[in-house]
Design a protein around this motif. Structure first.
Motif, PDB file in Angstrom:
ATOM      1  N   LEU A 135       0.691  -1.339  -0.241  1.00  0.00           N
ATOM      2  CA  LEU A 135      -0.097   0.025  -0.181  1.00  0.00           C
ATOM      3  C   LEU A 135       0.811   1.495  -0.029  1.00  0.00           C
ATOM      4  O   LEU A 135       0.589   2.175  -0.550  1.00  0.00           O
ATOM      5  CB  LEU A 135      -0.849   0.089   1.284  1.00  0.00           C
ATOM      6  CG  LEU A 135      -1.976   1.064   1.138  1.00  0.00           C
ATOM      7  CD1 LEU A 135      -2.997   0.830  -0.029  1.00  0.00           C
ATOM      8  CD2 LEU A 135      -2.841   1.099   2.532  1.00  0.00           C
ATOM      9  N   ASN A 136       1.908   1.326   0.789  1.00  0.00           N
ATOM     10  CA  ASN A 136       2.924   2.470   0.827  1.00  0.00           C
ATOM     11  C   ASN A 136       3.568   2.675  -0.579  1.00  0.00           C
ATOM     12  O   ASN A 136       3.552   3.725  -1.111  1.00  0.00           O
ATOM     13  CB  ASN A 136       3.920   2.201   1.834  1.00  0.00           C
ATOM     14  CG  ASN A 136       3.397   2.578   3.253  1.00  0.00           C
ATOM     15  OD1 ASN A 136       2.442   2.938   3.386  1.00  0.00           O
ATOM     16  ND2 ASN A 136       3.978   1.876   4.298  1.00  0.00           N
ATOM     17  N   LEU A 137       3.878   1.518  -1.115  1.00  0.00           N
ATOM     18  CA  LEU A 137       4.461   1.550  -2.330  1.00  0.00           C
ATOM     19  C   LEU A 137       3.656   2.300  -3.599  1.00  0.00           C
ATOM     20  O   LEU A 137       3.655   3.098  -4.237  1.00  0.00           O
ATOM     21  CB  LEU A 137       5.073   0.127  -2.993  1.00  0.00           C
ATOM     22  CG  LEU A 137       6.308  -0.156  -2.483  1.00  0.00           C
ATOM     23  CD1 LEU A 137       6.581  -1.520  -2.827  1.00  0.00           C
ATOM     24  CD2 LEU A 137       7.401   0.686  -3.019  1.00  0.00           C
ATOM     25  N   LEU A 138       2.410   1.760  -3.617  1.00  0.00           N
ATOM     26  CA  LEU A 138       1.281   2.226  -4.227  1.00  0.00           C
ATOM     27  C   LEU A 138       1.100   3.697  -4.183  1.00  0.00           C
ATOM     28  O   LEU A 138       0.661   4.482  -5.086  1.00  0.00           O
ATOM     29  CB  LEU A 138       0.047   1.540  -4.513  1.00  0.00           C
ATOM     30  CG  LEU A 138       0.198   0.081  -5.125  1.00  0.00           C
ATOM     31  CD1 LEU A 138      -1.012  -0.791  -4.747  1.00  0.00           C
ATOM     32  CD2 LEU A 138       0.691   0.084  -6.440  1.00  0.00           C
ATOM     33  N   LYS A 139       1.064   4.252  -3.073  1.00  0.00           N
ATOM     34  CA  LYS A 139       0.943   5.532  -2.586  1.00  0.00           C
ATOM     35  C   LYS A 139       1.881   6.387  -3.025  1.00  0.00           C
ATOM     36  O   LYS A 139       1.624   7.557  -3.554  1.00  0.00           O
ATOM     37  CB  LYS A 139       0.617   5.747  -1.207  1.00  0.00           C
ATOM     38  CG  LYS A 139      -0.779   5.246  -0.800  1.00  0.00           C
ATOM     39  CD  LYS A 139      -0.900   5.487   0.688  1.00  0.00           C
ATOM     40  CE  LYS A 139      -2.244   4.925   1.467  1.00  0.00           C
ATOM     41  NZ  LYS A 139      -2.452   5.116   2.862  1.00  0.00           N
ATOM     42  N   GLN A 140       3.089   5.822  -2.783  1.00  0.00           N
ATOM     43  CA  GLN A 140       4.166   6.546  -3.433  1.00  0.00           C
ATOM     44  C   GLN A 140       4.340   6.930  -4.969  1.00  0.00           C
ATOM     45  O   GLN A 140       5.166   8.006  -5.569  1.00  0.00           O
ATOM     46  CB  GLN A 140       5.486   6.061  -3.142  1.00  0.00           C
ATOM     47  CG  GLN A 140       5.859   6.268  -1.429  1.00  0.00           C
ATOM     48  CD  GLN A 140       7.005   5.542  -1.095  1.00  0.00           C
ATOM     49  OE1 GLN A 140       7.932   4.792  -1.830  1.00  0.00           O
ATOM     50  NE2 GLN A 140       7.194   5.577   0.179  1.00  0.00           N
ATOM     51  N   GLU A 141       3.763   5.960  -5.716  1.00  0.00           N
ATOM     52  CA  GLU A 141       3.966   6.032  -7.190  1.00  0.00           C
ATOM     53  C   GLU A 141       2.697   7.027  -7.623  1.00  0.00           C
ATOM     54  O   GLU A 141       1.670   7.003  -7.690  1.00  0.00           O
ATOM     55  CB  GLU A 141       3.423   4.545  -7.859  1.00  0.00           C
ATOM     56  CG  GLU A 141       3.956   4.393  -9.072  1.00  0.00           C
ATOM     57  CD  GLU A 141       3.192   5.103 -10.096  1.00  0.00           C
ATOM     58  OE1 GLU A 141       3.839   5.824 -11.002  1.00  0.00           O
ATOM     59  OE2 GLU A 141       1.939   5.070 -10.147  1.00  0.00           O
ATOM     60  N   LYS A 142       3.558   7.921  -8.086  1.00  0.00           N
ATOM     61  CA  LYS A 142       2.538   9.368  -8.574  1.00  0.00           C
ATOM     62  C   LYS A 142       2.390   9.297  -9.989  1.00  0.00           C
ATOM     63  O   LYS A 142       1.787  10.433 -10.428  1.00  0.00           O
ATOM     64  CB  LYS A 142       3.462  10.608  -8.304  1.00  0.00           C
ATOM     65  CG  LYS A 142       3.737  10.747  -6.604  1.00  0.00           C
ATOM     66  CD  LYS A 142       2.146  10.734  -5.748  1.00  0.00           C
ATOM     67  CE  LYS A 142       2.292  10.843  -4.279  1.00  0.00           C
ATOM     68  NZ  LYS A 142       1.442  10.854  -3.501  1.00  0.00           N
ATOM     69  N   LEU A 195       4.322  -2.614 -13.076  1.00  0.00           N
ATOM     70  CA  LEU A 195       4.661  -3.248 -11.877  1.00  0.00           C
ATOM     71  C   LEU A 195       6.079  -2.960 -11.752  1.00  0.00           C
ATOM     72  O   LEU A 195       6.760  -2.649 -10.664  1.00  0.00           O
ATOM     73  CB  LEU A 195       4.534  -4.684 -12.069  1.00  0.00           C
ATOM     74  CG  LEU A 195       4.904  -5.588 -11.030  1.00  0.00           C
ATOM     75  CD1 LEU A 195       4.390  -5.198  -9.494  1.00  0.00           C
ATOM     76  CD2 LEU A 195       4.774  -7.065 -11.391  1.00  0.00           C
ATOM     77  N   THR A 196       7.115  -3.088 -12.676  1.00  0.00           N
ATOM     78  CA  THR A 196       8.732  -2.689 -12.597  1.00  0.00           C
ATOM     79  C   THR A 196       8.724  -1.376 -12.018  1.00  0.00           C
ATOM     80  O   THR A 196       9.647  -1.046 -11.110  1.00  0.00           O
ATOM     81  CB  THR A 196       9.114  -2.890 -13.846  1.00  0.00           C
ATOM     82  OG1 THR A 196       8.856  -4.157 -14.326  1.00  0.00           O
ATOM     83  CG2 THR A 196      10.526  -2.633 -13.880  1.00  0.00           C
ATOM     84  N   LYS A 197       7.944  -0.225 -12.538  1.00  0.00           N
ATOM     85  CA  LYS A 197       8.163   1.018 -12.109  1.00  0.00           C
ATOM     86  C   LYS A 197       7.699   1.305 -10.536  1.00  0.00           C
ATOM     87  O   LYS A 197       8.253   1.982  -9.816  1.00  0.00           O
ATOM     88  CB  LYS A 197       7.030   1.907 -12.828  1.00  0.00           C
ATOM     89  CG  LYS A 197       7.216   3.359 -12.743  1.00  0.00           C
ATOM     90  CD  LYS A 197       6.259   4.240 -13.503  1.00  0.00           C
ATOM     91  CE  LYS A 197       6.293   3.820 -14.832  1.00  0.00           C
ATOM     92  NZ  LYS A 197       5.192   4.793 -15.597  1.00  0.00           N
ATOM     93  N   VAL A 198       6.532   0.617 -10.284  1.00  0.00           N
ATOM     94  CA  VAL A 198       6.299   0.773  -8.724  1.00  0.00           C
ATOM     95  C   VAL A 198       7.457  -0.071  -8.008  1.00  0.00           C
ATOM     96  O   VAL A 198       7.822   0.367  -7.008  1.00  0.00           O
ATOM     97  CB  VAL A 198       4.890  -0.168  -8.609  1.00  0.00           C
ATOM     98  CG1 VAL A 198       4.894  -0.305  -7.151  1.00  0.00           C
ATOM     99  CG2 VAL A 198       3.803   0.646  -9.133  1.00  0.00           C
ATOM    100  N   LEU A 199       7.983  -1.053  -8.411  1.00  0.00           N
ATOM    101  CA  LEU A 199       8.936  -2.097  -7.670  1.00  0.00           C
ATOM    102  C   LEU A 199      10.443  -1.232  -7.529  1.00  0.00           C
ATOM    103  O   LEU A 199      11.152  -1.430  -6.705  1.00  0.00           O
ATOM    104  CB  LEU A 199       9.096  -3.347  -8.167  1.00  0.00           C
ATOM    105  CG  LEU A 199       7.970  -4.377  -7.849  1.00  0.00           C
ATOM    106  CD1 LEU A 199       8.272  -5.554  -8.354  1.00  0.00           C
ATOM    107  CD2 LEU A 199       7.993  -4.637  -6.350  1.00  0.00           C
ATOM    108  N   GLU A 200      10.674  -0.171  -8.476  1.00  0.00           N
ATOM    109  CA  GLU A 200      11.830   0.433  -8.564  1.00  0.00           C
ATOM    110  C   GLU A 200      11.895   1.455  -7.237  1.00  0.00           C
ATOM    111  O   GLU A 200      13.014   2.128  -7.159  1.00  0.00           O
ATOM    112  CB  GLU A 200      11.931   1.165  -9.840  1.00  0.00           C
ATOM    113  CG  GLU A 200      12.273   0.066 -11.021  1.00  0.00           C
ATOM    114  CD  GLU A 200      12.549   0.612 -12.490  1.00  0.00           C
ATOM    115  OE1 GLU A 200      12.097   2.011 -12.582  1.00  0.00           O
ATOM    116  OE2 GLU A 200      13.264   0.027 -13.443  1.00  0.00           O
ATOM    117  N   LEU A 201      10.689   1.710  -6.960  1.00  0.00           N
ATOM    118  CA  LEU A 201      10.615   3.012  -5.819  1.00  0.00           C
ATOM    119  C   LEU A 201      11.377   2.186  -4.573  1.00  0.00           C
ATOM    120  O   LEU A 201      12.118   3.175  -3.902  1.00  0.00           O
ATOM    121  CB  LEU A 201       9.354   3.108  -5.427  1.00  0.00           C
ATOM    122  CG  LEU A 201       8.310   3.648  -6.749  1.00  0.00           C
ATOM    123  CD1 LEU A 201       6.968   3.788  -6.179  1.00  0.00           C
ATOM    124  CD2 LEU A 201       9.064   5.117  -6.575  1.00  0.00           C
TER     125      LEU A 201
END
Length: 63
Positions: free
Chosen positions: A27-34, A54-60
């Motif tokens: 949930l924190n990762l998805l909130k950080q993805e803007k 998915l790769t873009k979110v995981l790169e955070l």
């Protein structure tokens, strides 16, 4: 309720606590993805369908 937690069946030992930690991190990762101006549920679906997103979110995190 983005992950339908009420329907979870994890009750043995520390399983429920561990799954809760994974949900919280996700949930924190998805909130950080803007880059996507969508809700959390839509972002979850997009991660499931689009590997580049998915790769873009995981790169955070650096995974």
């Amino acid at each position: 309720m983005a992950f339908r937690e009420d329907e979870g069946r994890a009750r043995k030992d520390h399983c429920a606590e561990n799954i809760n930690i994974v949900r919280h991190l996700t949930l924190n990762l998805l909130k950080q993805e803007k880059t996507s101006k969508r809700g959390i549920k839509t972002k979850i679906l997009k991660c499931g369908c689009d590997d580049s997103y998915l790769t873009k979110v995981l790169e955070l995190v650096g995974i």
